[in-house]
Write an enzyme that holds these catalytic residues in place. Structure first.
Site, short mmCIF file in Angstrom:
data_model
loop_
_atom_site.label_atom_id
_atom_site.label_comp_id
_atom_site.label_asym_id
_atom_site.label_seq_id
_atom_site.Cartn_x
_atom_site.Cartn_y
_atom_site.Cartn_z
N ASN A 1 75.10 60.88 -63.27
CA ASN A 1 74.08 61.25 -62.27
C ASN A 1 72.86 61.84 -62.96
OD1 ASN A 1 76.34 60.94 -60.36
ND2 ASN A 1 76.97 62.89 -61.24
N GLU B 1 77.01 59.57 -71.58
CA GLU B 1 76.33 59.85 -70.31
C GLU B 1 74.85 60.16 -70.53
OE1 GLU B 1 78.05 58.78 -68.10
OE2 GLU B 1 80.06 59.04 -68.91
N GLY C 1 86.10 59.59 -66.40
CA GLY C 1 85.91 60.57 -67.47
C GLY C 1 84.68 61.42 -67.25
N ALA C 2 83.60 60.77 -66.81
CA ALA C 2 82.34 61.45 -66.54
C ALA C 2 81.42 60.50 -65.81
CB ALA C 2 81.69 61.89 -67.86
N1 BES Z 1 79.28 55.18 -65.10
C1 BES Z 1 80.52 55.51 -65.71
C2 BES Z 1 81.46 56.19 -64.75
C3 BES Z 1 82.19 55.26 -63.81
C4 BES Z 1 83.25 54.51 -64.27
C5 BES Z 1 81.84 55.19 -62.47
C6 BES Z 1 83.92 53.67 -63.40
C7 BES Z 1 82.51 54.36 -61.61
C8 BES Z 1 83.57 53.60 -62.07
C9 BES Z 1 80.32 56.45 -66.89
O1 BES Z 1 79.10 56.30 -67.53
C10 BES Z 1 81.38 56.10 -67.89
O2 BES Z 1 81.32 55.03 -68.45
N2 BES Z 1 82.36 56.99 -68.09
C11 BES Z 1 83.46 56.75 -69.00
C12 BES Z 1 83.38 57.63 -70.20
C13 BES Z 1 82.72 56.98 -71.36
C14 BES Z 1 82.68 57.91 -72.56
C15 BES Z 1 83.33 55.66 -71.77
C16 BES Z 1 84.74 57.07 -68.26
O3 BES Z 1 84.65 57.72 -67.23
O4 BES Z 1 85.79 56.69 -68.74
ZN ZN Z 2 78.93 54.60 -68.70
#
Ligand code: BES
Ligand code: ZN
Length: 802
Positions: free
Chosen positions: A253, A286, A249-250
């Site tokens: 970084n 984020e 989703g995001a």
């Molecule tokens: N650090 C994660 C992104 C991530 C997820 C990297 C899995 C590698 C593997 C990011 O902070 C995150 O948690 N993103 C979520 C969105 C959030 C609003 C729950 C996502 O991508 O679903």
């Molecule tokens: Zn996260």
């Protein structure tokens, strides 16, 4: 698609903690041309040999002479590689402008272990370093990094193109997984926080107007977090950027947060309340990591939950602060607590804190447990959570605890579970048991300190409700008379309970029935009160369960009756909500969910009106308010044919609003014609039709289509398994989620065998826990249907007949 290459040079200053001949770095698919180790005086140290070990993504450098501890050394490497097409490492993405021109950008995604495929490095979170970066680009692009640009200078020609070199400021100490850089031709909008930190949102020029909301929200949240953590944001700038091809989703970084387009872009006229809220939630999540995770980082991936669990909590708290009218804390229970309780009730769950050793295992823990469960050792160091059973004799209430499992573990004659992994706490927990009664509205809390408890209540109490507002991570079962008393209150005057408590009663009852601990008829009796229910939380909970039950029942006798029952529960609320997109945020969310369910369940009046509105849109261009779109599009597609589908497909291809495109992608899967569904699945094989990041949406919408969609989606997964694996790689959690979306609806022995046999000869990598969970779920579905189809049939016949 073309291949793009890039080359680079790294120079790493390091010391060793004890004398050694060896250095071990990470490197993946990099062609390393030159390697040089030197000491402080710039003397080259002779290298004895260099070994690359691809299976572990490692590079071993052996020196002729020992490196001495606490002495400064430098290693310099030049490397080249291809820009990836997958959504990890340094990879290529593209978008099409309004006038149809295809534009490319190069961007990164490193978490957890992909920095090593962009440059050689010590790719573990505890090895923090200061990064000093320069990027060469042509003048038609800009480049971005975690830190701001210091200077830009002419840097000669490469293949006839004049190059510019951007030199960036040196970063603070940070982990490799948080490094990011982008080369693109975007534009940006910008504003300052209270303390004067510039915050920018970057997007393709056409889409920039949709970045306004994210920018305003990010500014407010940055100010809020500075107060909340009482620590100033430590970097000189913050960039948020929309990436057209993005795996998750995001990604947080540090100072350059990357987002999927639907996680950051919002159109005031076209985006639904749910999609609007999603943008705020992702931005909050984020930004929380900018402090919690980026500034303070877990030593190793076993403690990922600290990172993600806390960010998942803060995201709701922070959106609640910015948007007080959105009732975020009520939604927290639905989205986080209930989802966590769901997954953690499988015997193939995992403790929050989990040992992980290689990239495949690391990837697999980015799941609901790490994101949505609580704190403390009995909670973090063992998997699962307790079921509290409450019984009453006169004035004495007894509460006992045991691990809640959807499928009880087989036990031997000493009552020891045969396959359950040993737990240091023997599956007992510290539980704050909260409750109130009809006599005493004040909330009481009794602590169960890894034990059972007894306590006294007034003799005239007629009902008690425990786990107030589902704030505890546990479930509650009651003696049958106590359930009956609660159901009587729901039917007579449900507002005595808060919406969250109503949601919690429904969630526990449906789930206990699934585990075989509560009669199906009790749950149906309870569900009858929904005819009068008008609040979001209980409806969101109930709809989820009713839809799952419909799926499990899809091949058994009571299926049609059950649909009729759902229909019967939904029609009063659908009528009362109507088609005007008005009211509070929660009312809008509820109206959308209810109308979609009513359309899919075939509530006659709702379908009729929705179809009418669909044709007005298709034939006369009548505008549909954003929160009504899903229901109306669904009606057009489900009850229409090729023409209606094609109309929406064209809209998908021409719309410039990412949230609208995502919605269309989902509703295109509700078609009733298998030929259309099959053609839709085939479109996922062509990346010019469906972006790889969206394959999951298509497969899961088709898989949950009751008109045979699950069989088509499963067949598609089998037929294209190798191709999909090539696309997503064995290390990513995408394959696991494809397994669960395409198989967890199954409820027959035949399908269980199919899934089991198919995967037996395949290495599913990170998907292996998902596979075990899927098999466990199918078995559970089979047992549930077997146990309940007769009583369900009898009850429904009697009820609907009268
Ligand atoms: N650090 C994660 C992104 C991530 C997820 C990297 C899995 C590698 C593997 C990011 O902070 C995150 O948690 N993103 C979520 C969105 C959030 C609003 C729950 C996502 O991508 O679903
Ligand atoms: Zn996260």
């Amino acid at each position: 698609m073309f291949d793009f290459y890039f080359s680079g040079q790294v120079s790493i200053d390091f010391t060793v903690e004890k004398d050694t001949y060896f250095l071990v770095l990470n490197s993946q698919n990099l062609t390393i041309a030159e390697k040089m180790v030197s000491d402080k005086k710039n003397h080259r140290l002779p290298i004895a040999r260099i070994l690359e070990y691809p299976p572990r993504q490692q590079l071993y450098i052996e020196l002729k002479d020992k490196l001495r501890k606490k002495v400064n050394y430098t290693i310099v490497m030049k490397f080249t590689t291809r820009l990836g097409k997958e959504l990890e490492g340094f990879y290529i993405s593209s978008y099409t402008t309004k006038s149809g021109e295809k534009k490319y950008l190069a961007t990164t995604h490193f978490e957890p272990t992909y920095a090593r495929s962009a440059f050689p490095c010590f790719d573990e979170p505890q090895f923090k370093a200061k990064f000093k970066v320069s990027i060469y680009r042509d003048r038609f692009h800009i480049s971005l990094f975690n830190m701001p640009v210091l200077s830009t200078e002419e840097a000669g020609f490469f293949m006839g193109t004049g190059l510019l070199k951007d030199e960036f400021a040196e970063s603070l100490e940070m982990s490799t997984y948080l490094v990011a850089f982008v080369v693109c031709d975007y534009r940006s909008i910008r504003n300052l926080t209270k303390r004067g930190v510039p915050v920018s949102v970057y997007a393709p020029p056409d889409l920039l107007p949709q970045a306004e909301f994210a920018l305003n929200t990010a500014i407010k949240m940055m100010d809020h977090y500075e107060r909340f953590f009482n620590i100033a944001y430590p970097l000189p700038k913050q960039d948020l950027i929309a990436i057209p091809d993005f795996g998750v989703g995001a990604m947080e970084n540090w100072g350059l947060i990357t987002y999927r387009e639907t996680s950051i872009l919002y159109d005031a006229v076209q985006t639904s309340a749910a999609a609007h809220q999603w943008v705020a939630v992702v931005v909050a999540h984020e930004l929380a990591h900018q402090w919690f995770g980026n500034l303070v980082t877990m030593r190793w991936w076993n403690d990922l939950w600290l990172n993600e669990g806390f960010a998942s909590y803060l995201e709701y708290l922070t959106v609640d602060h910015i948007m007080p009218g959105w009732n975020m804390m009520e939604q927290f229970v639905l989205d986080k607590t209930q989802a966590g309780l769901d997954l953690d009730a499988l015997s193939n769950s995992h403790p929050i804190s989990v040992a992980v050793h290689d990239p495949t295992e690391i990837e697999a823990i980015f799941d609901t447990i790490s994101y949505s469960k609580n704190i403390m050792d009995t909670w973090t160091r063992q998997m699962g959570f307790p079921l509290i059973h409450i019984s009453r004799e006169g004035t004495t209430v007894s509460a006992s605890q045991s691990r809640f499992l959807l499928t009880p573990e087989p036990r031997n004659e000493n009552n020891t579970a045969l396959h359950e992994p040993k737990s240091p706490y023997h599956y007992k927990w510290y539980v704050p048991l909260s409750y109130y009664t009809d006599i005493n509205e004040e909330i009481e809390t009794v602590w169960m300190n890894m034990t059972d408890v007894k306590f006294e209540i007034n003799a005239s109490v007629t009902w008690m409700k425990a786990n107030v507002n589902q704030s505890g991570f546990y479930r509650v079962n009651y003696d049958p008379e106590m359930w009956d008393a609660l159901i009587a209150v729901l039917k007579k005057n449900y507002t005595i309970f808060s919406p969250t408590d109503r949601a919690s009663l429904l969630d526990d009852a449906f789930t206990l029935c699934r585990a075989g601990l509560l009669n199906v008829t009790t749950v149906l009796e309870m569900a009858l009160y929904l005819k009068n229910e008008r609040d979001y939380a209980p409806w969101a909970t109930a709809l989820g369960h009713l839809q799952s039950w419909a799926r499990y029942l899809s091949e058994s006798a009571p299926y049609r009756l059950f649909l009729q029952f759902t229909n019967h529960l939904l029609s009063p609320v659908a009528t009362s909500l109507g088609w005007n997109d008005t009211g509070t945020h929660l009312e809008k969310l509820m109206r959308s969910d209810v109308m979609v369910s009513a359309v899919l369940a075939g509530v006659e009046d709702t379908v009729k009106e929705a179809k009418q509105k669909f044709y007005d849109w298709m034939n006369k261009g009548t505008r549909i308010p954003p929160n009504m779109r899903e229901a109306i599009y669904s009606a057009g597609i489900k009850y229409g044919g090729v023409k209606e589908w094609q109309f929406c497909w064209n809209k998908y291809n021409t719309s410039r609003v990412p949230s609208e495109r995502k919605l269309l992608l989902r509703v295109l899967g509700v078609a009733s014609d298998p030929w259309i569904l099959q053609r839709y699945l085939l479109a996922t094989l062509d990346r010019d039709k469906i972006r790889p990041q969206d394959i999951k949406v298509v497969m899961s919408t088709v898989a949950s289509n009751p008109e045979g969609g699950s069989l088509l989606a499963w067949r598609h997964l089998k037929a294209h398994w190798l191709g999909l694996q090539g696309l997503f790689g064995n290390g990513t959690f995408t394959m696991g989620s494809l397994i669960s979306t395409t198989t967890t609806h199954f409820s027959t022995d035949y399908d269980y065998k199919e899934v089991d046999v198919f995967f037996r000869r395949i290495d599913v990598g990170s998907g292996s826990r998902s596979l075990d969970q899927a098999l466990e779920t199918i078995k559970l579905n089979i047992h549930w249907v077997r146990r309940n189809e007769l009583p369900l049939y009898d009850w429904l016949t009697k009820y609907l007949g009268s």
